[in-house]
Every structure is written in C-alpha cells, then in structure tokens.
Design a protein around this motif. Sequence first.
Motif, mmCIF file in Angstrom:
data_model
loop_
_atom_site.group_PDB
_atom_site.id
_atom_site.type_symbol
_atom_site.label_atom_id
_atom_site.label_comp_id
_atom_site.label_asym_id
_atom_site.label_seq_id
_atom_site.Cartn_x
_atom_site.Cartn_y
_atom_site.Cartn_z
ATOM 1 N N GLY A 170 -53.456 17.644 0.648
ATOM 2 C CA GLY A 170 -53.213 18.523 -0.497
ATOM 3 C C GLY A 170 -51.739 18.783 -0.710
ATOM 4 N N ARG A 171 -51.427 19.982 -1.232
ATOM 5 C CA ARG A 171 -50.032 20.371 -1.448
ATOM 6 C C ARG A 171 -49.927 21.883 -1.344
ATOM 7 N NH1 ARG A 171 -50.699 19.208 -7.528
ATOM 8 N NH2 ARG A 171 -50.892 21.327 -8.299
ATOM 9 N N ILE A 172 -48.701 22.360 -1.048
ATOM 10 C CA ILE A 172 -48.452 23.796 -0.934
ATOM 11 C C ILE A 172 -47.123 24.139 -1.589
ATOM 12 C CG2 ILE A 172 -49.787 24.072 1.198
ATOM 13 C CD1 ILE A 172 -47.100 24.200 2.718
ATOM 14 N N GLN A 173 -47.017 25.367 -2.047
ATOM 15 C CA GLN A 173 -45.738 25.942 -2.461
ATOM 16 C C GLN A 173 -45.199 26.624 -1.218
ATOM 17 O OE1 GLN A 173 -45.413 24.321 -5.655
ATOM 18 N NE2 GLN A 173 -44.011 26.018 -5.680
ATOM 19 N N PHE A 174 -44.025 26.230 -0.772
ATOM 20 C CA PHE A 174 -43.441 26.751 0.455
ATOM 21 C C PHE A 174 -42.132 27.432 0.110
ATOM 22 C CE2 PHE A 174 -41.176 26.685 4.444
ATOM 23 C CZ PHE A 174 -42.175 26.976 5.364
ATOM 24 N N GLU B 238 -37.670 27.700 -2.770
ATOM 25 C CA GLU B 238 -39.073 27.313 -2.904
ATOM 26 C C GLU B 238 -39.174 25.828 -3.194
ATOM 27 O OE1 GLU B 238 -42.597 28.408 -5.929
ATOM 28 O OE2 GLU B 238 -41.796 30.083 -4.765
ATOM 29 N N VAL B 239 -40.087 25.164 -2.498
ATOM 30 C CA VAL B 239 -40.324 23.737 -2.705
ATOM 31 C C VAL B 239 -41.825 23.494 -2.727
ATOM 32 C CG1 VAL B 239 -38.178 22.965 -1.609
ATOM 33 C CG2 VAL B 239 -40.225 23.203 -0.233
ATOM 34 N N THR B 240 -42.212 22.408 -3.357
ATOM 35 C CA THR B 240 -43.602 21.960 -3.315
ATOM 36 C C THR B 240 -43.679 20.843 -2.292
ATOM 37 O OG1 THR B 240 -43.965 22.514 -5.633
ATOM 38 C CG2 THR B 240 -45.511 20.970 -4.632
ATOM 39 N N LEU B 241 -44.526 21.027 -1.292
ATOM 40 C CA LEU B 241 -44.732 20.014 -0.262
ATOM 41 C C LEU B 241 -46.090 19.373 -0.484
ATOM 42 C CD1 LEU B 241 -43.539 22.083 2.839
ATOM 43 C CD2 LEU B 241 -42.216 20.409 1.535
ATOM 44 N N GLN B 242 -46.144 18.051 -0.329
ATOM 45 C CA GLN B 242 -47.381 17.304 -0.521
ATOM 46 C C GLN B 242 -47.777 16.616 0.777
ATOM 47 O OE1 GLN B 242 -47.614 15.084 -4.210
ATOM 48 N NE2 GLN B 242 -45.679 15.998 -4.857
ATOM 49 N N ALA B 243 -48.993 16.101 0.801
ATOM 50 C CA ALA B 243 -49.478 15.389 1.977
ATOM 51 C C ALA B 243 -48.445 14.367 2.427
ATOM 52 C CB ALA B 243 -50.809 14.713 1.681
ATOM 53 N N GLY B 244 -48.103 14.404 3.701
ATOM 54 C CA GLY B 244 -47.109 13.497 4.259
ATOM 55 C C GLY B 244 -45.714 14.092 4.338
#
Length: 74
Positions: A51-55, A60-66
């Motif tokens: 999936g993905r998360i807002q971190f 703030e960054v959007t992180l995705q699988a991997g």
Amino acid sequence: MKVYPLKFEEQFVKPILDNGVSKVVQFSFPPGKVLEKHKTSSDILVFVLQGRIQFSANEEVTLQAGDMVSLEKT
C-alpha cells in the motif's frame, strides 16, 4: 538463522524482534488509520511493505510499497 515473515496483520502493532541491540515492530494500518505524533529514543527505519502511507516527520512525504525512510531519534 531465523526468518521473520512480514505481511499485513489484523493486529495493529506487532513486536517482531528485540535482541537488545535492534528492535523491530510491525505496524499494520487499515485505510484511514492514524498513528498519533510521538517521539522515540532511538533511530528508526520505516519500510512500507504494502500500500502507501502519508508520513510526517519535519516534512510530509508519501511512501509506497518498497519505499524506506531513515530517521534519527528525537
């Protein structure tokens, strides 16, 4: 050698490993789940397995699988 399988779990917080030097805790976030802002006493690595998360940590960054982010303790 021990293999630690990491996959989405219904349990939100799951301790995986604590050997006195390193600690691994798996967080499984269902859609919309938010982890409250907090501080840590150690450096951390955050891996996104699925999936993905807002971190947010200073920015703030959007992180995705991997993706992985490294943060120093605060």
